[in-house]
Design a protein around this motif. Structure first.
Motif, PDB file in Angstrom:
ATOM      1  N   ASP A   1       0.716  -1.381  -0.097  1.00  0.00           N
ATOM      2  CA  ASP A   1      -0.178  -0.096  -0.086  1.00  0.00           C
ATOM      3  C   ASP A   1       0.851   1.264   0.008  1.00  0.00           C
ATOM      4  OD1 ASP A   1      -3.136  -0.501   1.571  1.00  0.00           O
ATOM      5  OD2 ASP A   1      -2.200  -1.576   0.088  1.00  0.00           O
ATOM      6  N   PHE A   2       2.045   1.236   0.678  1.00  0.00           N
ATOM      7  CA  PHE A   2       3.063   2.472   0.691  1.00  0.00           C
ATOM      8  C   PHE A   2       3.325   2.858  -0.796  1.00  0.00           C
ATOM      9  CE2 PHE A   2       6.905   4.701   0.825  1.00  0.00           C
ATOM     10  CZ  PHE A   2       6.824   5.247   1.997  1.00  0.00           C
ATOM     11  N   ASP A   3       3.410   1.935  -1.707  1.00  0.00           N
ATOM     12  CA  ASP A   3       3.876   1.933  -2.997  1.00  0.00           C
ATOM     13  C   ASP A   3       2.922   3.148  -3.626  1.00  0.00           C
ATOM     14  OD1 ASP A   3       5.659   1.503  -5.170  1.00  0.00           O
ATOM     15  OD2 ASP A   3       3.833   0.876  -6.268  1.00  0.00           O
ATOM     16  N   LEU A   4       1.431   3.218  -3.295  1.00  0.00           N
ATOM     17  CA  LEU A   4       0.553   4.370  -3.609  1.00  0.00           C
ATOM     18  C   LEU A   4       1.016   5.441  -3.402  1.00  0.00           C
ATOM     19  CD1 LEU A   4      -2.677   4.298  -4.468  1.00  0.00           C
ATOM     20  CD2 LEU A   4      -2.948   4.950  -1.788  1.00  0.00           C
ATOM     21  N   LEU A   5       1.751   6.126  -2.453  1.00  0.00           N
ATOM     22  CA  LEU A   5       2.477   7.007  -2.069  1.00  0.00           C
ATOM     23  C   LEU A   5       3.550   7.538  -2.587  1.00  0.00           C
ATOM     24  CD1 LEU A   5       1.127   7.166   1.964  1.00  0.00           C
ATOM     25  CD2 LEU A   5      -0.141   8.166  -0.066  1.00  0.00           C
ATOM     26  N   GLY A   6       4.602   6.730  -2.377  1.00  0.00           N
ATOM     27  CA  GLY A   6       5.981   6.681  -2.987  1.00  0.00           C
ATOM     28  C   GLY A   6       6.844   5.594  -3.017  1.00  0.00           C
ATOM     29  N   ASP A   7       7.724   5.965  -3.665  1.00  0.00           N
ATOM     30  CA  ASP A   7       8.882   4.583  -4.051  1.00  0.00           C
ATOM     31  C   ASP A   7      10.007   4.981  -3.109  1.00  0.00           C
ATOM     32  OD1 ASP A   7      10.176   2.785  -5.232  1.00  0.00           O
ATOM     33  OD2 ASP A   7      10.619   3.931  -6.984  1.00  0.00           O
ATOM     34  N   VAL A   8      10.345   4.057  -2.240  1.00  0.00           N
ATOM     35  CA  VAL A   8      11.454   4.174  -1.387  1.00  0.00           C
ATOM     36  C   VAL A   8      12.651   3.302  -1.751  1.00  0.00           C
ATOM     37  CG1 VAL A   8       9.752   4.986   0.480  1.00  0.00           C
ATOM     38  CG2 VAL A   8      10.513   2.645   0.421  1.00  0.00           C
ATOM     39  N   ASN A   9      13.782   3.794  -1.197  1.00  0.00           N
ATOM     40  CA  ASN A   9      15.212   2.875  -1.350  1.00  0.00           C
ATOM     41  C   ASN A   9      14.932   1.579  -0.181  1.00  0.00           C
ATOM     42  OD1 ASN A   9      17.626   1.782  -0.527  1.00  0.00           O
ATOM     43  ND2 ASN A   9      18.359   3.287  -1.835  1.00  0.00           N
ATOM     44  N   PRO A  10      14.839   0.241  -0.679  1.00  0.00           N
ATOM     45  CA  PRO A  10      14.617  -0.793   0.223  1.00  0.00           C
ATOM     46  C   PRO A  10      15.750  -0.962   1.555  1.00  0.00           C
ATOM     47  CG  PRO A  10      15.309  -1.593  -1.762  1.00  0.00           C
ATOM     48  CD  PRO A  10      15.171  -0.249  -1.968  1.00  0.00           C
ATOM     49  N   GLN A  11      16.887  -0.368   1.190  1.00  0.00           N
ATOM     50  CA  GLN A  11      17.659  -0.629   2.107  1.00  0.00           C
ATOM     51  C   GLN A  11      17.889   0.739   3.110  1.00  0.00           C
ATOM     52  OE1 GLN A  11      18.850  -1.511  -1.137  1.00  0.00           O
ATOM     53  NE2 GLN A  11      18.587  -3.515  -0.268  1.00  0.00           N
ATOM     54  N   THR A  12      17.693   1.889   2.696  1.00  0.00           N
ATOM     55  CA  THR A  12      17.989   3.072   3.615  1.00  0.00           C
ATOM     56  C   THR A  12      16.597   3.799   3.918  1.00  0.00           C
ATOM     57  OG1 THR A  12      17.831   4.675   1.569  1.00  0.00           O
ATOM     58  CG2 THR A  12      20.118   3.782   2.395  1.00  0.00           C
ATOM     59  N   LEU A  13      15.315   3.194   3.165  1.00  0.00           N
ATOM     60  CA  LEU A  13      14.083   3.879   3.432  1.00  0.00           C
ATOM     61  C   LEU A  13      14.139   5.312   3.111  1.00  0.00           C
ATOM     62  CD1 LEU A  13      12.969   2.039   6.553  1.00  0.00           C
ATOM     63  CD2 LEU A  13      12.672   1.261   4.499  1.00  0.00           C
ATOM     64  N   GLU A  14      15.022   5.521   2.439  1.00  0.00           N
ATOM     65  CA  GLU A  14      14.744   7.203   1.736  1.00  0.00           C
ATOM     66  C   GLU A  14      13.862   7.111   0.837  1.00  0.00           C
ATOM     67  OE1 GLU A  14      18.750   8.418   1.019  1.00  0.00           O
ATOM     68  OE2 GLU A  14      19.460   8.588   2.831  1.00  0.00           O
ATOM     69  N   VAL A  15      13.223   8.275   0.467  1.00  0.00           N
ATOM     70  CA  VAL A  15      12.053   8.480  -0.444  1.00  0.00           C
ATOM     71  C   VAL A  15      12.824   8.844  -1.750  1.00  0.00           C
ATOM     72  CG1 VAL A  15      10.211   9.675  -1.454  1.00  0.00           C
ATOM     73  CG2 VAL A  15      10.543   9.196   0.891  1.00  0.00           C
TER      74      VAL A  15
END
Length: 298
Positions: free
Chosen positions: A162-176
């Motif tokens: 569901d998060f993908d609905l809002l934004g794409d993040v780096n899976p390692q750092t969780l940075e947007v």
């Protein structure tokens, strides 16, 4: 309901409101929306509406999910319960807005704009709040409703799906890395709202169906949401935990706030007490200016 797309649900008790016998101000528009099904939008919309009515607020509802009409069916079940038990449960005004059948896109959008604006104006004239349940898809009516929102509540399941609905993040750092399509749509709606009325849209994202377990994935979703909220400008709200009771209440048209009413055959447990507190916390976080300093009476 009438074929023109407009109608009200009549209530059988003395506190019922009708669109013709009350004068009011400019009711605040609360839109519950995202573009993904199964996030609990209708459940959230229903509980927020009943919570506000329990605080003596006049509430109107518009269901824009023209295919499933989950919130409309929820309210129909509630009306049936009221009639069968004689309970005096609070009932909102409801106006149905249908999609246009016009084949010409411009004509269809013009017709849908007129229908939604007319519905909102009619409810604002008699209600303190207008709650709009948006569909889990990208439609013209949904985008228009988002533009009209004073408060936007976006429920999302507590997962990166569901998060993908809002934004794409780096899976390692969780940075947007970048905002996603729904966030971009909300951003455009905010710009249109500001240009048209110079009023902001207060956007709240709530983590819904939250697991009580402190799983690593739950923690990572929370961290990613906090990072994303700073970048695209929404506030985070505590959501509603995953509870079977929400699914069980739907056929009766009841909410957690109705379990102690006459005719309810649901046992009221400590789990339900905790769930009510979650709803109180949500109402508090919404920071509705009209309720500033008001005591929560449910």
């Amino acid at each position: 309901m009438p074929a023109d797309g407009f109608g009200t649900v009549d209530t059988p008790h003395d506190n019922a409101l009708t669109l013709s016998n009350r004068a009011g101000g400019n009711g605040r528009v609360i839109v519950v929306g995202n573009e993904k099904g199964g996030a609990g939008k209708s459940t959230v919309a229903m509980h927020v509406a009943v919570g506000l009515m329990r605080m003596k607020q006049r509430v109107g509802i518009i269901d824009l999910d023209v295919r499933q009409r989950t919130l409309t069916r929820y309210l129909e079940n509630r009306l049936r319960w009221i009639k069968s038990t004689g309970s005096k449960l609070p009932m909102p005004e409801i106006i149905r807005v249908d999609a246009s059948n016009e084949r010409d896109l411009d004509k269809a959008e013009t017709e849908e704009t007129e229908r939604l604006m007319h519905a909102v104006e009619r409810l604002q004239a008699v209600c303190d709040y207008v709650v709009i349940d948006a569909p889990g898809s990208d439609t013209f009516l949904s985008r228009l409703a988002h533009t009209m929102a004073d408060t936007l509540v976006t429920p999302m399941n507590d997962s990166f799906v569901d998060f993908d609905l809002l934004g794409d993040v780096n899976p390692q750092t969780l940075e947007v890395i970048r905002p996603s399509f729904y966030s971009e749509m909300v951003w455009n709606c905010r710009k249109k709202k500001a240009q048209a009325s110079r009023k902001p849209i207060d956007w709240i994202v709530m983590r819904n169906r939250v697991s009580p377990l402190e799983a690593r994935n739950k923690q990572k979703v929370g961290e990613a949401l906090a990072n994303l909220s700073k970048r695209i400008g929404f506030r985070l709200a505590p959501g509603l935990s995953e509870r079977v009771i929400y699914r069980e209440l739907f056929p009766a048209g009841l909410t957690l706030l109705d379990l102690t009413e006459r005719g309810s055959n649901f046992a009221f447990t400590m789990s339900h007490v905790a769930a009510r507190q979650e709803l109180r916390d949500l109402i508090i976080v919404l920071q509705l200016p009209e309720l500033a300093g008001a005591e929560l009476t449910f």
